[in-house]
Design a protein around this motif. Structure first.
Motif, PDB file in Angstrom:
ATOM      1  N   ARG A  30       0.763  -1.211   0.021  1.00 54.17           N
ATOM      2  CA  ARG A  30       0.136   0.065   0.126  1.00 54.17           C
ATOM      3  C   ARG A  30       0.864   1.333  -0.077  1.00 54.17           C
ATOM      4  O   ARG A  30       0.324   2.355   0.048  1.00 54.17           O
ATOM      5  N   GLY A  31       2.053   1.198   0.122  1.00 52.21           N
ATOM      6  CA  GLY A  31       3.205   2.332   0.127  1.00 52.21           C
ATOM      7  C   GLY A  31       3.097   2.864   1.450  1.00 52.21           C
ATOM      8  O   GLY A  31       3.826   3.686   1.594  1.00 52.21           O
ATOM      9  N   TYR A  32       2.979   1.925   2.639  1.00 51.88           N
ATOM     10  CA  TYR A  32       3.210   2.258   4.013  1.00 51.88           C
ATOM     11  C   TYR A  32       4.417   2.009   4.397  1.00 51.88           C
ATOM     12  O   TYR A  32       5.130   1.087   3.778  1.00 51.88           O
ATOM     13  N   ASP A  33       4.993   2.400   5.467  1.00 55.42           N
ATOM     14  CA  ASP A  33       6.507   1.996   5.983  1.00 55.42           C
ATOM     15  C   ASP A  33       6.024   1.292   7.529  1.00 55.42           C
ATOM     16  O   ASP A  33       4.886   1.658   8.105  1.00 55.42           O
ATOM     17  N   VAL A  34       6.821   0.417   7.524  1.00 59.03           N
ATOM     18  CA  VAL A  34       6.745  -0.370   8.868  1.00 59.03           C
ATOM     19  C   VAL A  34       7.716  -0.306   9.892  1.00 59.03           C
ATOM     20  O   VAL A  34       9.014  -0.597   9.271  1.00 59.03           O
ATOM     21  N   LEU A  35       7.768  -0.107  10.936  1.00 58.83           N
ATOM     22  CA  LEU A  35       8.960   0.375  11.858  1.00 58.83           C
ATOM     23  C   LEU A  35       8.826  -1.417  12.657  1.00 58.83           C
ATOM     24  O   LEU A  35       8.142  -2.148  12.627  1.00 58.83           O
ATOM     25  N   LEU A  36      10.138  -1.507  12.990  1.00 62.43           N
ATOM     26  CA  LEU A  36      10.329  -2.824  13.840  1.00 62.43           C
ATOM     27  C   LEU A  36      10.699  -2.494  15.295  1.00 62.43           C
ATOM     28  O   LEU A  36      11.635  -1.653  15.562  1.00 62.43           O
ATOM     29  N   LEU A  37       9.654  -2.897  16.036  1.00 67.40           N
ATOM     30  CA  LEU A  37       9.790  -2.271  17.394  1.00 67.40           C
ATOM     31  C   LEU A  37       9.978  -3.897  18.185  1.00 67.40           C
ATOM     32  O   LEU A  37       8.829  -4.313  18.577  1.00 67.40           O
ATOM     33  N   ASP A  38      11.031  -4.583  18.105  1.00 65.02           N
ATOM     34  CA  ASP A  38      11.105  -5.871  18.659  1.00 65.02           C
ATOM     35  C   ASP A  38      11.686  -5.959  20.126  1.00 65.02           C
ATOM     36  O   ASP A  38      12.307  -7.107  20.700  1.00 65.02           O
ATOM     37  N   GLY A  39      12.043  -4.841  20.670  1.00 66.26           N
ATOM     38  CA  GLY A  39      13.008  -4.924  21.755  1.00 66.26           C
ATOM     39  C   GLY A  39      12.093  -5.258  23.098  1.00 66.26           C
ATOM     40  O   GLY A  39      10.881  -5.133  23.073  1.00 66.26           O
ATOM     41  N   ILE A  40      12.740  -5.901  24.136  1.00 67.35           N
ATOM     42  CA  ILE A  40      12.140  -6.188  25.296  1.00 67.35           C
ATOM     43  C   ILE A  40      11.224  -5.255  26.017  1.00 67.35           C
ATOM     44  O   ILE A  40      10.254  -5.333  26.518  1.00 67.35           O
ATOM     45  N   ILE A  41      11.608  -3.722  25.889  1.00 66.35           N
ATOM     46  CA  ILE A  41      10.639  -2.702  26.682  1.00 66.35           C
ATOM     47  C   ILE A  41       9.798  -1.963  25.664  1.00 66.35           C
ATOM     48  O   ILE A  41       9.370  -1.174  26.004  1.00 66.35           O
ATOM     49  N   ASP A  42       9.855  -2.382  24.399  1.00 61.99           N
ATOM     50  CA  ASP A  42       9.270  -1.583  23.177  1.00 61.99           C
ATOM     51  C   ASP A  42       7.749  -1.460  23.426  1.00 61.99           C
ATOM     52  O   ASP A  42       7.233  -0.438  23.320  1.00 61.99           O
ATOM     53  N   PRO A  43       6.888  -2.373  24.251  1.00 58.83           N
ATOM     54  CA  PRO A  43       5.411  -2.076  24.610  1.00 58.83           C
ATOM     55  C   PRO A  43       5.469  -0.894  25.452  1.00 58.83           C
ATOM     56  O   PRO A  43       4.705  -0.082  25.218  1.00 58.83           O
ATOM     57  N   HIS A  44       6.272  -0.686  26.332  1.00 63.73           N
ATOM     58  CA  HIS A  44       6.300   0.483  27.083  1.00 63.73           C
ATOM     59  C   HIS A  44       6.667   1.565  26.651  1.00 63.73           C
ATOM     60  O   HIS A  44       6.138   2.736  26.709  1.00 63.73           O
ATOM     61  N   PHE A  45       7.903   1.584  25.475  1.00 64.35           N
ATOM     62  CA  PHE A  45       8.061   2.752  24.826  1.00 64.35           C
ATOM     63  C   PHE A  45       6.888   3.210  23.922  1.00 64.35           C
ATOM     64  O   PHE A  45       7.031   4.404  23.777  1.00 64.35           O
ATOM     65  N   ILE A  46       6.426   2.348  23.374  1.00 65.18           N
ATOM     66  CA  ILE A  46       5.225   2.733  22.163  1.00 65.18           C
ATOM     67  C   ILE A  46       4.659   3.700  23.045  1.00 65.18           C
ATOM     68  O   ILE A  46       3.861   4.505  22.542  1.00 65.18           O
ATOM     69  N   ASN A  47       4.044   3.093  24.107  1.00 70.03           N
ATOM     70  CA  ASN A  47       3.077   3.899  25.300  1.00 70.03           C
ATOM     71  C   ASN A  47       3.645   5.315  25.473  1.00 70.03           C
ATOM     72  O   ASN A  47       2.846   6.344  25.465  1.00 70.03           O
ATOM     73  N   ALA A  48       4.849   5.366  25.850  1.00 66.12           N
ATOM     74  CA  ALA A  48       5.543   6.575  26.076  1.00 66.12           C
ATOM     75  C   ALA A  48       5.594   7.622  24.865  1.00 66.12           C
ATOM     76  O   ALA A  48       5.267   8.482  24.917  1.00 66.12           O
TER      77      ALA A  48
END
Ligand code: ADP
Ligand code: MG
Length: 646
Positions: free
Chosen positions: A472-490
């Motif tokens: 679709r022409g979108y970009d995808v980030l790779l957020l595979d770190g151990i604390i990424d779920p919290h990081f995303i919230n922040a």
């Protein structure tokens, strides 16, 4: 000879000193040696101001044990004390700090006392924890009447004696007659252990025992010998060595953190790291040399260690020093929480160490120091980023956990870190926050104007979803770190009008809603009958079935998991912030793409058995795309598929 009573009001002081905190007894040696170091430094200072004109001589501090006499002694060649000074500093002042300690002892818990005693509270009098009798034999650097050598003795009762001494040399010898409980301090290995723990980086050489070293034998009168050995090529084999006993100096008097950063090489920092952590096989990623003298004094070196994903992050690796005396390696509450993940040393005379931990944490000075360290770390990271972005990107995957943790745990850190914190996409490209926002600004805004950050947590497992989104022409980030779920919230809290959504959270159309969804091509009766057929085989508690009209190319069945639900589950597993919510059941959406021709065919299929088999097959394919088809189900799927090929 003079006798005296230390203080009549506190006759009970020695039993208390002797009794407290068995585990901390060893600090008596640290206290004696830091006094000896202080006395030596004072003399050096006097000499540098021309107030002491004699020979400084060898200032090495000697630690000795005598097993026969059951004594341990610490001897320095520092300023020494006159009789008046002994009365003042030992009988009165040192004692009053001991007395204060006793008065506090009554109101404090054991743990609080630990902090007080453990950190310089008691000084000289801590030697009574391990001794029946303590002798101070001392001669001041001063000369003339009133400056004769004196000997002070105290057996732990409030009475002491003070008499003339035959001591010839300048300085102080403190001799402890150890109690029967304290025989361990007569053992060389035990004393060495304590010295290595507390005195490793003291600024005055400390000698304890001797060590064997091998030195090449120099043959007298033959200057040529040296060259001859070199010519042989086998450097060491040809050379004769002899074993010699040398005084063992246990400390490094000029530790790296006290040296000028400009004069040091990368290799020096690496060597020092190895010295601090001899059991660590990895090299640190980089270091930060702290050197502050205003508004407080702080020196140190912090290392960013290599963190292995599988291994628990190791906290409490930072060692705290006060004027090169080791104090503690549990720095929680003293440095910002996320920095406790770093390694290294910090040295400050301004951190009030003679107080309890809870006091430390609320101390405004400590807070200031803590903020300053954070600023320094951020500055250094920004500098590294600006200097050589390519190199910074190479290290990013290893250091990101520290920076993300910083952003999550310290709100002020974000303002600094946003300049160099990177996001990596599934193609392995790195962007700053600002760059990435620009990168997706046009394509990834939904109809409400919210910017949608799409991400994956596993490029293999989520492959088909990532592909669909990229098409679709979108970009995808790779957020595979151990604390990424919290990081995303922040980040969602920090970024304006933005939302993070994992690629498999919805169908491609609905991940970023551009317009209202197309109604399904299937009429209500068709939907109802298909739903009934599906529910015979698919657990409707676990899967919510819905119908959508997507492009014909998209799969007929697709499994998604709403972002919100999945995040709740991730967060509860990480146990952060939201409290434990029990084992949340997994819940998914099963989306039927009514535009896919297979669905039309399925509805028209007259053979009920075939119809059911097709549904099963389509469902398994959807599971397979999510990486959810496993074990027996997978084996049966393979068997059935093979049948179909026949
Ligand atoms: P502090 O070191 O915090 O002052 P201590 O109880 O350890 O408290 O020592 C009390 C005082 O005794 C010191 O301040 C110093 O004046 C004197 N003193 C102790 N040890 C020595 C020493 N080895 N040489 C000279 N003075 C000493
Ligand atoms: Mg002291």
């Amino acid at each position: 000879m003079q006798t005296g009573k230390i203080n009549v009001q506190t006759e009970n002081i020695f039993p208390i000193i002797k009794k407290f905190l068995y585990s901390e007894h060893e600090i008596f040696l640290r206290e004696l040696i830091s006094n000896a170091v202080d006395a030596t430094q004072k003399l050096k200072t006097l000499a540098s101001f021309g107030k002491f004109k004699g020979e400084l001589g060898d200032l090495t501090i000697q630690v000795k044990v005598n097993k026969k006499k059951k004594t341990l002694s610490v001897t320095d060649r520092g300023v020494g004390m006159t009789a008046d000074e002994v009365s003042k500093y030992i009988n009165q002042i040192a004692f009053s700090s001991a007395e204060e300690f006793v008065s506090q002892f009554k109101t404090k818990t054991e743990a609080e006392m630990n902090a007080i005693i453990g950190h310089f509270g008691l000084g000289f009098y801590s030697s009574f924890m391990v001794s029946d009798k303590v002798v101070i034999d001392t001669k001041s650097y001063q000369t003339g009447t009133g400056a004769e050598a004196v000997k002070w003795e105290c057996d732990g009762s409030p009475e002491y004696t003070l008499e003339e001494s035959k001591r010839k040399s300048r300085g102080t010898e403190v001799i402890l007659h150890l109690t029967d409980d304290s025989k361990e301090y007569l053992e060389e290995h035990r004393v060495l252990e304590i010295l290595n723990k507390y005195c490793r980086f003291l600024p005055v050489p400390i000698q304890f025992g001797t060590e064997k070293v091998y030195e090449p034998i120099k043959e007298e009168g033959k200057g040529k010998k040296e060259e001859e050995t070199k010519d042989e090529g086998t450097k060491d084999e040809g050379r004769k060595t002899k074993e010699i006993e040398k005084p063992r100096i246990i400390n490094d008097t000029n530790p790296l953190w006290k040296q000028k950063p400009a004069e040091l090489k990368d290799e020096d920092y690496k060597n020092f790291y190895r010295k601090l952590y001899p059991y660590s096989f990895d090299e640190p990623l980089f270091h930060i040399h702290l050197n502050v003298d205003y508004p407080f004094n702080l020196t140190g070196i912090l290392y960013f260690p290599k963190v292995k994903r599988s291994v628990e992050i190791q906290k409490d690796k930072i060692q705290l020093y006060c004027n090169q005396v080791f104090v503690t390696d549990s720095v929680e509450g003293i440095v910002p929480d996320f920095l406790t993940l770093l390694h290294g040393v910090m040295d400050s005379p301004d951190i009030p160490l003679n107080v309890s931990r809870s006091f430390l944490q609320s101390d405004p000075n400590v807070k200031k120091i803590s903020n300053h360290i954070m600023k320094k770390v951020a500055d250094k990271l920004e500098e590294l980023f600006k200097e050589n972005r390519e190199n910074f990107e190479k290290k990013w995957d290893d250091i990101k956990v520290f920076i993300e943790y910083g952003i999550i745990s310290e709100s002020t850190f974000y303002d600094r870190a946003k300049k160099f914190c990177l996001l990596k996409n599934t193609d392995g490209k790195y962007f700053t926050f600002e760059e990435y926002e620009k990168h997706i600004a046009t394509a990834q805004k939904d109809k409400e104007g919210t910017l949608i950050y799409l991400y994956a947590t596993n490029t293999e497992e989520q492959y088909s979803y990532i592909q669909a989104v990229k098409d679709r022409g979108y970009d995808v980030l790779l957020l595979d770190g151990i604390i990424d779920p919290h990081f995303i919230n922040a980040l969602e809290q920090k970024f304006d009008k933005s939302h993070f959504t994992r690629v498999d959270a919805d169908t491609v159309e609905k991940l970023i809603k551009k317009e209202d969804a197309q109604p399904s091509k299937l009429n209500e009766d068709q939907q109802k009958s298909l739903r009934e057929l599906m529910e015979k085989q698919i657990d409707s508690k676990k899967y919510t079935i819905s119908f959508e009209s997507q492009s014909e190319k998209e799969a007929p069945f697709m499994i998604t998991q709403p972002e919100f639900m999945r995040r709740m589950k991730d967060m509860s597993m990480l146990g952060g912030g939201m409290g434990y919510m029990g084992d949340l059941p997994d819940h998914f959406n099963l989306v039927v793409n009514s535009n896919n021709p297979v669905i039309g065919k399925l509805l028209l299929e007259p053979d009920g058995g075939k119809q059911a088999a097709t549904i099963k097959q389509l469902f398994d394919l959807a599971l397979l795309a999510q990486g959810m088809l496993k074990g027996k189900e997978l084996a049966e799927f393979i068997r059935r598929s093979t049948e179909l090929v026949k």
